[in-house]
Design a protein around this motif. Structure first.
Motif, PDB file in Angstrom:
ATOM      1  N   PRO A   7       0.811  -1.603   0.005  1.00  0.00           N
ATOM      2  CA  PRO A   7      -0.169  -0.077  -0.075  1.00  0.00           C
ATOM      3  C   PRO A   7       0.997   1.555   0.209  1.00  0.00           C
ATOM      4  CG  PRO A   7      -0.478  -0.899   2.367  1.00  0.00           C
ATOM      5  CD  PRO A   7       0.645  -1.974   1.368  1.00  0.00           C
ATOM      6  N   VAL A   8       0.135   2.275  -0.417  1.00  0.00           N
ATOM      7  CA  VAL A   8       1.080   3.479  -0.297  1.00  0.00           C
ATOM      8  C   VAL A   8       1.275   4.412   0.747  1.00  0.00           C
ATOM      9  CG1 VAL A   8       1.016   6.093  -1.061  1.00  0.00           C
ATOM     10  CG2 VAL A   8       0.429   4.271  -2.883  1.00  0.00           C
ATOM     11  N   ALA A   9       2.489   4.395   1.736  1.00  0.00           N
ATOM     12  CA  ALA A   9       2.627   5.063   2.723  1.00  0.00           C
ATOM     13  C   ALA A   9       2.137   4.191   3.936  1.00  0.00           C
ATOM     14  CB  ALA A   9       2.083   6.553   2.841  1.00  0.00           C
ATOM     15  N   PRO A  10       3.374   3.144   4.269  1.00  0.00           N
ATOM     16  CA  PRO A  10       2.558   1.115   4.349  1.00  0.00           C
ATOM     17  C   PRO A  10       3.658   1.541   5.945  1.00  0.00           C
ATOM     18  CG  PRO A  10       4.646   1.267   3.067  1.00  0.00           C
ATOM     19  CD  PRO A  10       4.302   2.529   2.918  1.00  0.00           C
ATOM     20  N   SER A  11       3.425   0.933   6.647  1.00  0.00           N
ATOM     21  CA  SER A  11       3.576   1.396   7.791  1.00  0.00           C
ATOM     22  C   SER A  11       4.832   1.111   8.193  1.00  0.00           C
ATOM     23  CB  SER A  11       2.667   0.198   9.531  1.00  0.00           C
ATOM     24  OG  SER A  11       3.480  -0.952   9.180  1.00  0.00           O
ATOM     25  N   VAL A  12       5.481   1.874   9.132  1.00  0.00           N
ATOM     26  CA  VAL A  12       6.661   1.200   9.925  1.00  0.00           C
ATOM     27  C   VAL A  12       7.147   0.234   9.768  1.00  0.00           C
ATOM     28  CG1 VAL A  12       8.695   1.972  11.720  1.00  0.00           C
ATOM     29  CG2 VAL A  12       7.240   3.806  10.795  1.00  0.00           C
ATOM     30  N   ASP A  13       6.352  -0.617  10.561  1.00  0.00           N
ATOM     31  CA  ASP A  13       6.669  -2.326  11.036  1.00  0.00           C
ATOM     32  C   ASP A  13       6.310  -2.962   9.576  1.00  0.00           C
ATOM     33  OD1 ASP A  13       6.468  -1.967  12.996  1.00  0.00           O
ATOM     34  OD2 ASP A  13       4.278  -2.521  13.931  1.00  0.00           O
ATOM     35  N   VAL A  14       5.618  -2.709   7.944  1.00  0.00           N
ATOM     36  CA  VAL A  14       5.665  -2.874   6.915  1.00  0.00           C
ATOM     37  C   VAL A  14       7.361  -3.094   6.239  1.00  0.00           C
ATOM     38  CG1 VAL A  14       4.904  -3.379   4.471  1.00  0.00           C
ATOM     39  CG2 VAL A  14       2.884  -2.975   6.648  1.00  0.00           C
ATOM     40  N   ILE A  15       7.221  -1.820   6.226  1.00  0.00           N
ATOM     41  CA  ILE A  15       9.039  -0.915   5.426  1.00  0.00           C
ATOM     42  C   ILE A  15       9.996  -2.293   6.592  1.00  0.00           C
ATOM     43  CG2 ILE A  15       9.953   1.019   4.943  1.00  0.00           C
ATOM     44  CD1 ILE A  15       8.655   2.252   5.628  1.00  0.00           C
ATOM     45  N   VAL A 177       8.679   1.039  -2.691  1.00  0.00           N
ATOM     46  CA  VAL A 177       7.601   1.227  -1.452  1.00  0.00           C
ATOM     47  C   VAL A 177       7.233   2.254  -1.628  1.00  0.00           C
ATOM     48  CG1 VAL A 177       7.683   2.208   1.848  1.00  0.00           C
ATOM     49  CG2 VAL A 177       8.852  -0.023   0.409  1.00  0.00           C
ATOM     50  N   GLN A 178       6.261   3.252  -1.486  1.00  0.00           N
ATOM     51  CA  GLN A 178       5.424   4.267  -2.096  1.00  0.00           C
ATOM     52  C   GLN A 178       5.070   5.336  -0.869  1.00  0.00           C
ATOM     53  OE1 GLN A 178       3.007   4.457  -5.570  1.00  0.00           O
ATOM     54  NE2 GLN A 178       2.709   1.931  -5.296  1.00  0.00           N
ATOM     55  N   GLY A 179       5.184   6.715  -1.348  1.00  0.00           N
ATOM     56  CA  GLY A 179       4.772   6.987  -0.361  1.00  0.00           C
ATOM     57  C   GLY A 179       5.742   8.530  -0.115  1.00  0.00           C
ATOM     58  N   GLY A 180       5.376   9.385   0.600  1.00  0.00           N
ATOM     59  CA  GLY A 180       5.774  10.650   1.159  1.00  0.00           C
ATOM     60  C   GLY A 180       7.411  10.728   1.963  1.00  0.00           C
TER      61      GLY A 180
END
Length: 475
Positions: A7-15, A177-180
């Motif tokens: 997912p876009v902007a995944p949680s820290v745990d996922v990263i 990993v998508q996000g800002g």
């Protein structure tokens, strides 16, 4: 092989879980043969080709990139890079025997190329597929696993890129990993073995600081103000056409785009006339309605360019070609400025848009001083048929790369190193140079039989002292 896209902007745990999976795979990834690594590159290109039309649609939606330029500057570049790697990877991966000296008598030495490990690739928005996959190709060729952070400003393309990766690779081999900014910050806190960043010098410094905390090696492909120096040529027609293309392609959003042009003072009007003609021939009619003319990626970037132009005009610059900048629709027309004050912001900040300042000069020394008073540019362009003129510039002005009688096109080479110097970057990419950025060159030494060194260990008797003295005099 297809797996779900993160997912876009995944949680820290996922990263962190994604990073752990990439790290766990490293021993297997390092052991891959050249043939197995090439198979992965083939899988990548098959998916790129499959999604060719989707990529064109995505980039049009992101910033109206013409379909033909997606083919030429994105897909063609990736295909060419893969072909070069496939042709040479077996040779690059071979251990290389090294010579020894007197102290190494009785030994053998060689250099063993090995993958650095888990790498982070942070890519920009201006070439949203090429600048993701070109370093990825090098990382895979080197035997690394990779986490990719595409730009959030080109979200449509980032999503297609993520889908291509999920179809071509296992999730523990390459992950998008998508996000800002927050997502990027979390990623930079992880102990990667190498970070490959393409973007602005300001953000490059942040990346370098984060890398120092682990520490890990970095490749920083940054930017800067790339100058063009025109000799007193018989005709400016060819130079004007090449400059028009280099400045207006991608709406000037190229890290090596010409940022300002030096022209002999007595030929300034002639060059401006040729440049305007070339720009109008390339994009005829109403520019805003021309399907071949791209948009700026976001309103705040269009606003930034507008501020630079307004500041230059307020300081006395004249706009000899241009029109209204429409920040809301991200439209910036081709703009040519003359009579620019030396303190104007447009001569200090990277433009990254279709605006070209023209600076007349009367002596080459003043050109050299002007360029050298500023940070080292990523590219340097010289138009001249005189070898002495070209050599004088190359000898007196440093730059990441240089091109003679053309602009920008040198970046497409898979055999030249592409990288900056100082403020314009650290390290190099493309072809073998990209492969080496992700490779640790491990020196291996093997003692096969004792040489003279064993005889010169303590205790130091008088004869040993005498032998050492003679050796130093003999060498």
């Amino acid at each position: 092989m297809t797996h779900s896209v993160l997912p876009v902007a995944p949680s820290v745990d996922v990263i962190e879980k994604t990073f752990a999976d990439l790290k766990a795979r490293i021993p297997r990834q390092r052991a891959l043969s050249a043939k197995e690594r090439i198979a992965r590159l083939d899988a990548l290109y098959r998916e790129v080709w499959k999604r060719r039309n989707d990529l064109k649609t995505a980039m049009w939606n992101d910033f109206r990139k013409p379909a033909e330029e997606v083919d030429l500057t994105e897909i063609f570049v990736i295909k060419s890079e893969i072909k070069t790697v496939k042709r040479n990877l077996h040779r690059w991966m071979r251990p290389k025997r090294m010579p020894g000296g007197l102290a190494q008598i009785g030994s053998a030495s060689w250099v063993r190329p090995e993958a650095k490990g888990v790498v982070l690739i942070i890519s920009p928005w201006n070439y949203p597929m090429q600048l993701v996959f070109r370093p990825l190709i090098a990382a895979l060729a080197a035997g690394c696993t990779a986490m990719i952070k595409p730009s959030e400003l080109t979200g449509h393309t980032a999503q297609v890129v993520a889908e291509i990766v999920s179809a071509a690779f296992e999730s523990d081999e390459v992950a998008v990993v998508q996000g800002g900014v927050d997502t990027a910050t979390h990623m930079l806190n992880l102990p990667f073995n190498h970070i490959y960043f393409t973007g602005s010098p300001a953000v490059g410094k942040i990346v370098m600081k984060a890398a120092s905390q682990h520490p890990c090696s970095v490749t920083l492909e940054l930017g800067g103000k790339s100058p063009v120096i025109l000799d007193d040529m018989r005709s400016f027609r060819d130079a004007a056409k090449k400059l028009a293309w280099a400045k207006l392609s991608n709406a000037g959003q190229i890290c090596v785009a010409p940022d300002y042009v030096f022209v002999p003072a007595n030929r300034e009007a002639e060059f401006i006339s040729a440049l305007k003609r070339a720009m109008l021939d390339m994009y005829p009619g109403e520019t805003s309605a021309n399907k071949d003319y791209q948009r700026i990626v976001a309103p705040h970037h269009a606003k930034r360019i507008s501020i630079l132009v307004d500041d230059a005009i307020a300081r006395g610059a004249k706009c000899v070609l241009g029109g209204d900048i429409e920040t809301d629709s991200c439209f910036v027309p081709p703009i040519v400025l003359t009579g620019i004050d030396k303190n104007a912001k447009i001569l200090e900040e990277e433009i990254f848009g279709p605006v070209l300042p023209i600076i007349p000069y009367t002596s080459l020394d003043e050109v050299i001083r002007f360029v050298n008073d500023r940070p080292t540019p990523l590219a340097l362009y010289v138009f001249s048929k005189r070898k002495r003129f070209v050599d004088s510039i190359l000898s007196n002005i440093q730059s990441g790369g240089a091109s003679i009688n053309n602009c920008v096109i040198h970046v497409s080479s898979n055999y030249l190193p592409f990288g900056g110097l100082g403020n314009s970057g650290i390290g190099s990419g493309h072809g073998e140079y990209g492969y080496l950025e992700f490779t640790h060159l491990r020196g291996v030494y093997e003692q096969r039989f004792d040489g003279a060194g064993a005889l010169l260990m303590p205790p130091y008797s008088s004869w040993k002292t005498n032998v050492i003295d003679r050796l130093l005099r003999w060498l």
